[in-house]
Structure formats: C-alpha cells, structure tokens
Design a protein around this motif. Sequence first.
Motif, PDB file in Angstrom:
ATOM      1  N   PRO A  18       0.820  -1.214   0.000  1.00 53.85           N
ATOM      2  CA  PRO A  18       0.000   0.000   0.000  1.00 53.85           C
ATOM      3  C   PRO A  18       0.858   1.270   0.000  1.00 53.85           C
ATOM      4  O   PRO A  18       1.951   1.301   0.548  1.00 53.85           O
ATOM      5  CB  PRO A  18      -0.825  -0.102   1.276  1.00 53.85           C
ATOM      6  N   ARG A  19       0.332   2.278  -0.630  1.00 50.75           N
ATOM      7  CA  ARG A  19       1.035   3.554  -0.746  1.00 50.75           C
ATOM      8  C   ARG A  19       1.056   4.251   0.616  1.00 50.75           C
ATOM      9  O   ARG A  19       0.054   4.257   1.333  1.00 50.75           O
ATOM     10  CB  ARG A  19       0.308   4.429  -1.763  1.00 50.75           C
ATOM     11  N   ARG A  20       2.176   4.818   0.993  1.00 49.00           N
ATOM     12  CA  ARG A  20       2.278   5.548   2.251  1.00 49.00           C
ATOM     13  C   ARG A  20       1.595   6.898   2.121  1.00 49.00           C
ATOM     14  O   ARG A  20       1.741   7.583   1.125  1.00 49.00           O
ATOM     15  CB  ARG A  20       3.729   5.778   2.639  1.00 49.00           C
ATOM     16  N   VAL A  21       0.823   7.253   3.141  1.00 54.10           N
ATOM     17  CA  VAL A  21       0.138   8.534   3.181  1.00 54.10           C
ATOM     18  C   VAL A  21       0.674   9.278   4.393  1.00 54.10           C
ATOM     19  O   VAL A  21       0.786   8.707   5.480  1.00 54.10           O
ATOM     20  CB  VAL A  21      -1.392   8.355   3.287  1.00 54.10           C
ATOM     21  N   TYR A  22       0.989  10.560   4.214  1.00 52.56           N
ATOM     22  CA  TYR A  22       1.572  11.364   5.280  1.00 52.56           C
ATOM     23  C   TYR A  22       0.611  12.472   5.699  1.00 52.56           C
ATOM     24  O   TYR A  22      -0.181  12.956   4.895  1.00 52.56           O
ATOM     25  CB  TYR A  22       2.902  11.975   4.820  1.00 52.56           C
ATOM     26  N   CYS A  23       0.695  12.862   6.955  1.00 51.97           N
ATOM     27  CA  CYS A  23      -0.145  13.930   7.493  1.00 51.97           C
ATOM     28  C   CYS A  23       0.168  15.233   6.764  1.00 51.97           C
ATOM     29  O   CYS A  23       1.335  15.578   6.557  1.00 51.97           O
ATOM     30  CB  CYS A  23       0.100  14.078   8.989  1.00 51.97           C
ATOM     31  N   ARG A  28       3.939  13.217   9.426  1.00 52.08           N
ATOM     32  CA  ARG A  28       4.122  11.858   9.939  1.00 52.08           C
ATOM     33  C   ARG A  28       3.327  10.877   9.093  1.00 52.08           C
ATOM     34  O   ARG A  28       2.279  11.220   8.543  1.00 52.08           O
ATOM     35  CB  ARG A  28       3.644  11.768  11.385  1.00 52.08           C
ATOM     36  N   PRO A  29       3.779   9.613   9.006  1.00 54.63           N
ATOM     37  CA  PRO A  29       3.012   8.618   8.251  1.00 54.63           C
ATOM     38  C   PRO A  29       1.688   8.299   8.955  1.00 54.63           C
ATOM     39  O   PRO A  29       1.631   8.214  10.177  1.00 54.63           O
ATOM     40  CB  PRO A  29       3.919   7.387   8.224  1.00 54.63           C
ATOM     41  N   THR A  31      -1.561   5.770   9.628  1.00 57.68           N
ATOM     42  CA  THR A  31      -1.837   4.342   9.605  1.00 57.68           C
ATOM     43  C   THR A  31      -3.325   4.029   9.663  1.00 57.68           C
ATOM     44  O   THR A  31      -3.765   3.056   9.084  1.00 57.68           O
ATOM     45  CB  THR A  31      -1.142   3.648  10.794  1.00 57.68           C
ATOM     46  N   ARG A  36      -6.015   8.273   7.083  1.00 63.92           N
ATOM     47  CA  ARG A  36      -5.582   8.217   5.689  1.00 63.92           C
ATOM     48  C   ARG A  36      -6.612   8.864   4.774  1.00 63.92           C
ATOM     49  O   ARG A  36      -6.277   9.517   3.804  1.00 63.92           O
ATOM     50  CB  ARG A  36      -5.337   6.772   5.261  1.00 63.92           C
TER      51      ARG A  36
END
Length: 74
Positions: A18-23, A28-29, A31, A36
């Motif tokens: 899965p693609r990482r999503v950041y704030c 920050r990543p 979860t 997300r």
Amino acid sequence: MADEPLAIAIDSAAQAGPRRVYCRLCGRPLTGADSRRTGLGPTCDAKLHPAPPDIRTRRHEVEQDALPGLDDRS
C-alpha cells in the motif's frame, strides 16, 4: 537498454504494497483508515477541528436586579 531502469522501477513499485500517506500538517506517516482518508493524524485533526464546548460549561450566572413589584418578604 534505456528502457530497462524504467521497467525495474515500475516492477519494484508494484510489489511495495500500500502507498504511504503522510499527514498534511506534520508530515508523519498515517496508519488509520480515517486518518488516511482525511489526510490528517488524530492530533493534528484535533488542532484544526477542536470539539465544541459543552453547553454546561458555557452557562454562567449573571447579576440581575429584582423584578419590579416583587419583594423578598416570603
């Protein structure tokens, strides 16, 4: 030969998961599914959208004059 690095990058990206999503605020990543979806972590979301105050905390007593015609002679 020039196409080979491009093919490797696409193959490795497909296996990464899965693609990482950041704030959007702190970077920050994220979860959690809700985080997300909104793009904000729980702490940053609370900073931007604070909970409304409880109605009981907004009430306060006010000094008032007695109504005309009423006495405290009960």
